[in-house]
Structure formats: structure tokens, C-alpha cells
Design an enzyme around this catalytic site. Structure first.
Site: not given
Ligand SMILES: *Cc1c(COP(=O)(O)O)cnc(C)c1O
Length: 357
Positions: A102, A169, A193
Site C-alpha cells: 500500500w 494511512d 479493515k
Molecule cells: C486495504 C488497504 C488499502 C487499500 O484500501 P482500499 O479501500 O481497497 O483502496 C490501503 N492501505 C492499507 C494500509 C490497507 O490495508
């Protein structure tokens, strides 16, 4: 049989939240209408959005001067959106750590709009540790990091002091433990998540940092427009916002972030103690960087034990522990709604494999 859902995302949600969510599909707020068929401008839905924002502020103790948004496009859209909002149109620069898939995607998107300095990377060892000794240049527009690397199972246990705004993030560990929002210029997280279902992205952004890029930002990508319209510039993802709100309410009613942090610690201790104790298994990452959310582990001898272990955990009602293809083995994702007894069921299966090996 109870199913223990260790899915890495979309994730397990509390049964009570799912029941409330199901009820609202049939009829919401005694309106004789479904939540799915009322206007997002109705007072009933505006109350949902307001409550979701208030819960985020309360649970994370968001200070004055920050806005809370529920957007669409997943965390992945934030990779490009934050770059366009924070990178100066002329001579824009940013520092990033590269700690997994990511983070790499975030870097790739930012490069479309400015210069990116990768100040710390763990790519040399398949992202099995968190880089720590790096300096963040003072002349970049921001520093970006990923707090929890969902695929590789590493987690930042501390954030660096930075001369520039920190953008993080937190998709896979937001609401799992206390954070100090004031340390960040912006935090974002895809809901699926640890906050709710797929379809909305939480953004917490410091207002005074916005509007300074000198860039002509498309309306849908401009944080200031979404702030002015209170996440309703266009039709918001009403159902994901509603279910996220229910899940945050569940968290609050049970004791909030400090309550869940304690349980998350217990779950992590349980699985990692077994990974370290059981001679048939080993962990894949640097011990001090182990994620409390996603525990990755392998069998020493897959040829001898994989089929039987897979049979054991499936028989125990365990679901979703196959590792990501880039790591292999197993990944136990232990998001907030996963109960301690589910981790115990997995540990029991690991012990059963050892006992009968
Ligand atoms: C799953 C994830 C993403 C991507 O998320 P989407 O909502 O599918 O775009 C980005 N960063 C992290 C840390 C993730 O676990």
C-alpha cells in the site's frame, strides 16, 4: 458452528451491528422506508452522518481545527487525492516510507504530481521490518507513512518527529489503540479493515494545511469542497456510513479505544506466544515490529504439515487465515470485532497439530 472470521478485509463486524444494519435495510427509524431508499438530505440520514462524525471525534479525541470526512474511492483514492491537495503545484516534494504494497502504491500515485523521496524502505527484506533511522527533510510538503502494513504484518509502534506535516494511512489499525491526532496533518483509512464495511473512507484533516498547493484540483478530489459540504458534495455512501456509525457506537458503548486496545494486546500476545513457542511454526517479521492486527506466520515444513493443519483449522470453524500471495503461509487478522476466543481457537488448532505431528 461458530465461524471465526480472521479475514484481512473486508473484516469481521460485531453480530449486534450486523443485526441493526440488517434491520435498517427493511425499515429505518420507523419511517416505513428502508435506509437505502431515503434521501441523503433527509433529517434522518443527516443525523446518521452527524453522529458518525461525532463518534470519530469522541473516540479519537480529535482536537479543534480538524475536519472529519466520509468519502468514497477507498484508501486508494486518497493516495492520489492527498498528493494533489498537499503537493505544491510548482516544485512539489514529499517524503515517504516504503513499508509494503500500500505504501508503494501511495508513492506511485504521488510521483504523478511531484517529486517523491523515499526516506526509509524495507523492500530489501520483503517488507519484514519497519525502517526507523531516517531523517525527514524540512523542505518537503509532507511526510507520508503507513501505520500498519496489512499484507506483511508489520506495524509502526511510534511515529517519527517530523519538521513537516505527517500524513498517515491508518486503514488497518485505526480505532485499535489510542493515537494523538494532533501529531498528524492528515489521517485516512478505508473503512473495511477496522471501522465498518467497504464503501467509505475516513479522512481526518487539519484545516489550516489545506488550500495551499496552488493547484487546480478537481472538485471531487478537493478536501475543502468536501469539508464545506459536510461530506455531502455528492450523494454519500449512505449504507457504509451507517454501518460504520453503528460499529463506532458499539466501540463506544463497550469502553472505547482504550478498552479495545487492551483486548487487542491480549489477542496479539496469545497468537505470537504460540508462534514463538510451537516448534512447527515461525513468524515472518522482525519481532519488535509485529502487527497487533495482522499476524503472519509460516510452517517450517509445509510438505509435512500443511494439509493436516488446514484440515484442523477448517474443522474448528476458522476462516480467512490464508496468507497473502506475496508472503504465503498464514495471516491471522485480528481486527476489533474478532473475539479473544477466536484467537484461542486458532492457537488450539496449532497445538493440536503439534500434539499429533
Ligand atoms: C486495504 C488497504 C488499502 C487499500 O484500501 P482500499 O479501500 O481497497 O483502496 C490501503 N492501505 C492499507 C494500509 C490497507 O490495508
Amino acid at each position: 458452528m461458530k465461524i471465526h472470521n480472521f479475514s484481512a478485509g473486508p473484516c469481521v463486524l460485531p453480530k449486534t451491528v450486523l443485526q441493526q444494519a440488517a434491520d435498517a435495510v427493511v425499515e429505518f427509524d420507523n419511517l416505513g422506508l428502508s435506509l437505502l431508499e431515503i434521501s441523503h438530505r433527509s433529517k434522518n440520514f443527516v443525523a446518521v452522518m452527524d453522529k458518525a462524525v461525532a463518534l470519530v471525534k469522541e473516540l479519537l479525541e480529535v482536537p479543534e481545527g480538524y475536519s472529519v470526512l466520509f468519502l468514497q474511492g477507498g484508501a486508494s483514492l486518497q493516495f492520489t487525492m492527498l498528493a494533489q491537495n498537499f503537493l505544491k503545484a510548482s516544485g512539489g516534494k514529499a517524503a515517504y516510507t516504503e513499508t509494503g504494497t500500500w505504501a508503494s502504491n501511495a508513492i506511485k500515485e504521488a510521483k504523478r504530481f511531484g517529486e517523491v523521496f523515499v526516506v526509509g524502505s524495507s523492500k530489501d527484506k520483503n517488507f519484514s521490518y519497519i525502517p526507523k533511522d531516517y531523517a525527514i527533510p524540512a523542505d518537503v510538503d509532507y511526510f507520508h507513512c503507513t501505520s500498519n502494513n496489512t499484507i506483511f504484518g508489520t506495524q509502526m509502534k511510534a511515529f517519527p518527529t517530523s519538521p513537516v506535516p505527517v500524513i498517515c494511512d491508518m486503514s488497518s489499525d485505526i480505532f485499535s489503540k489510542k493515537i494523538n491526532v494532533a501529531d498528524f496533518g492528515m489521517i485516512y483509512a478505508g473503512a473495511q479493515k477496522n471501522m465498518g464495511p467497504a464503501g467509505t473512507t475516513l479522512v481526518i484533516v487539519k484545516d489550516e494545511l489545506l488550500g495551499k498547493s496552488g493547484r487546480n484540483i478537481p472538485a471531487m478530489l478537493d478536501y475543502q469542497i468536501h469539508i464545506a459540504k459536510e461530506s455531502m458534495y455528492n450523494t454519500p455512501p449512505v449504507y457504509p456510513v451507517y454501518v460504520s456509525m453503528l460499529n463506532l457506537q458499539w466501540l463506544k458503548e463497550n469502553g472505547g479505544v482504550s478498552w479495545i486496545a487492551d483486548i487487542n494486546q491480549q489477542k496479539a500476545n496469545l497468537i505470537y506466544n504460540e508462534i514463538d513457542r510451537n516448534p512447527l511454526f515461525y513468524g515472518t517479521v522482525n519481532k519488535e515490529d509485529r502487527s497487533f492486527m495482522n499476524a503472519c506466520f509460516l510452517l517450517h515444513d509445509e510438505a509435512a504439515h500443511k494439509d493436516r493443519f488446514d484440515g484442523l483449522w477448517k474443522a474448528a470453524g476458522i476462516s480467512g487465515i490464508n496468507g497473502h500471495r506475496s508472503v504465503g503461509g498464514y495471516r491471522a487478522s485480528m481486527y476489533n470485532a474478532l473475539e479473544l476466543e477466536s484467537v484461542q481457537a486458532l492457537v488450539t488448532a496449532m497445538q493440536e497439530l503439534e500434539r499429533t505431528a
